[in-house]
Design a protein around this motif. Structure first.
Motif, PDB file in Angstrom:
ATOM      1  N   ILE A  64      64.092 -49.647 -55.016  1.00 55.92           N
ATOM      2  CA  ILE A  64      65.307 -49.717 -55.841  1.00 55.92           C
ATOM      3  C   ILE A  64      66.035 -51.033 -55.588  1.00 55.92           C
ATOM      4  CG2 ILE A  64      67.589 -48.693 -56.206  1.00 55.92           C
ATOM      5  CD1 ILE A  64      66.373 -45.974 -55.703  1.00 55.92           C
ATOM      6  N   GLY A  65      66.051 -51.475 -54.329  1.00 58.86           N
ATOM      7  CA  GLY A  65      66.707 -52.738 -53.990  1.00 58.86           C
ATOM      8  C   GLY A  65      66.100 -53.928 -54.704  1.00 58.86           C
ATOM      9  N   GLY A  66      64.789 -53.841 -55.040  1.00 59.12           N
ATOM     10  CA  GLY A  66      64.153 -54.946 -55.747  1.00 59.12           C
ATOM     11  C   GLY A  66      64.675 -55.131 -57.153  1.00 59.12           C
ATOM     12  N   LEU A  67      65.303 -54.097 -57.746  1.00 60.34           N
ATOM     13  CA  LEU A  67      65.855 -54.195 -59.097  1.00 60.34           C
ATOM     14  C   LEU A  67      67.273 -54.751 -59.111  1.00 60.34           C
ATOM     15  CD1 LEU A  67      64.685 -50.729 -60.469  1.00 60.34           C
ATOM     16  CD2 LEU A  67      63.648 -52.943 -60.949  1.00 60.34           C
ATOM     17  N   LEU A  68      67.921 -54.785 -57.958  1.00 59.47           N
ATOM     18  CA  LEU A  68      69.329 -55.180 -57.880  1.00 59.47           C
ATOM     19  C   LEU A  68      69.462 -56.660 -57.491  1.00 59.47           C
ATOM     20  CD1 LEU A  68      70.640 -52.014 -56.005  1.00 59.47           C
ATOM     21  CD2 LEU A  68      70.573 -52.431 -58.466  1.00 59.47           C
ATOM     22  N   PRO A  69      70.631 -57.251 -57.800  1.00 58.62           N
ATOM     23  CA  PRO A  69      70.848 -58.655 -57.423  1.00 58.62           C
ATOM     24  C   PRO A  69      70.792 -58.841 -55.909  1.00 58.62           C
ATOM     25  CG  PRO A  69      72.499 -57.904 -59.005  1.00 58.62           C
ATOM     26  CD  PRO A  69      71.771 -56.689 -58.556  1.00 58.62           C
ATOM     27  N   ALA A  70      70.331 -60.006 -55.502  1.00 62.49           N
ATOM     28  CA  ALA A  70      70.258 -60.352 -54.079  1.00 62.49           C
ATOM     29  C   ALA A  70      71.296 -61.431 -53.781  1.00 62.49           C
ATOM     30  CB  ALA A  70      68.861 -60.840 -53.726  1.00 62.49           C
TER      31      ALA A  70
END
Length: 334
Positions: free
Chosen positions: A61-67
């Motif tokens: 899920i973190g891969g879909l969110l801004p970094a």
């Protein structure tokens, strides 16, 4: 995903045996099941695998969110680099590059916009992996319960057979004594005495065999419960017949229920979903990808720390990556 336990316990149900706990027991069936569920190593490994799969899903899920990332650097140059430039009419001239003190700090953010299905395939794979781990945990849990119930009831069954055999031995011994007395008064012959003695003697090996089987089952129970080797346990309860829950079900209904609830079939379906997601992920490696990033930074350069003055800069960039040639690696992975 919830499944019926009927399939796993069908062997015990078909035997139509159940355990009724008695008063004053040292180890009840419920206590044995609870202890096994708390201490079984395979079940603990399945629970750890489920936690790992849940963490992998959160990571996907973190891969879909801004970094977002922050950075900073402070540099003091003890000797500045010098560049020599030949200037027509003036000859070679040395020029000092940079400043003694340099400072940079900022904040950047990046967001994938289009990955040709790579991120969503990774998310589906992680979710499927979590579901597989959950099914495997439930499967292991039911396997533990089934093993405990099987061993527990086998021990009670052996104990009832031992009791019945001991009663038969006492009865056979009493019959032998009666026949011997009848022979002494001339009412029985030697052949009848031998028959009674054979019946009495043949019970002893059978009784020894049953007691050895009980010891073996007790050892298996102790090992499965991870108790100390050599520890003696006593089970309580009695065997009783129970109604067959499948009595009113047709063969087709039982087959349909098995197909709907068997963990093995559920695992196969999830593994098929996993393979499809892996194929899409492999194909996305050969397709374009687009991402956007932004950066805000403050920089300062001076010959003295007291003269440091920061200047801000901002930028936004869009990155496009298009794989052209990989020697057939991406095609082979698909």
């Amino acid at each position: 995903m919830k499944h019926s336990n009927k399939g796993l316990f069908s062997l015990l149900i078909l035997c139509m045996i159940s355990v009724l706990p008695a008063q004053g027991e040292e180890l009840t069936l419920e206590a044995a099941e609870k202890f096994a569920l708390e201490n079984n190593i395979q079940l603990k490994m399945a629970e750890a695998s489920l936690k790992k799969a849940e963490a992998a899903f959160r990571e996907a899920i973190g891969g879909l969110l801004p970094a977002f990332s922050a950075y900073g650097q402070y540099t003091k140059n003890f000797e500045l680099p010098v560049v020599v430039i030949d200037i027509p009419g003036a000859g070679p001239q040395s020029i000092t590059m940079g400043s003694t003190y340099n400072s940079t700090g900022g904040l950047s953010v990046s967001q994938p916009l289009f990955t040709s299905g790579a991120l969503y395939s990774s998310l589906r794979m992680a979710k499927t992996g979590e579901e597989i781990a959950e099914i495997q945990k439930e499967q292991e849990k039911n396997s533990v319960i089934l093993t405990v119930r099987t061993l527990y009831q086998q021990i009670l069954l052996i104990e009832s057979l031992i009791q019945a055999t001991e009663k038969s031995q006492v009865s056979a011994q009493a019959n032998l004594e009666i026949v011997q007395k009848m022979k002494s008064v001339g009412k029985a012959n030697q052949f009848e005495v031998l028959q009674a003695e054979v019946k009495f003697r043949e019970i002893s090996p059978r009784l020894v065999s049953l007691k050895n089987q009980k010891k073996s089952l007790i050892t298996n129970m102790i090992t499965f419960l991870n108790l100390e080797t050599g520890q003696d346990i006593e089970l309580s309860g009695e065997l009783t017949l129970m109604d067959n829950p499948f009595r009113e079900s047709t063969l087709e209904e039982i087959k349909r229920e098995a197909l709907e609830n068997r963990y093995e079939l559920a695992l196969l379906k999830h593994q098929e979903k996993m393979l499809k997601s892996q194929r899409i992920l492999a194909a996305s490696a050969a397709l374009p990808k687009v991402s956007v990033s932004a950066d805000v930074r403050h920089q300062a350069q001076a010959e003295s720390q007291d003269d440091m003055e920061y200047y801000r800069s901002k930028n936004v960039s869009v990155s496009v990556s298009i794989p052209l040639l990989s020697g057939g690696k991406h095609l082979a992975s698909v």
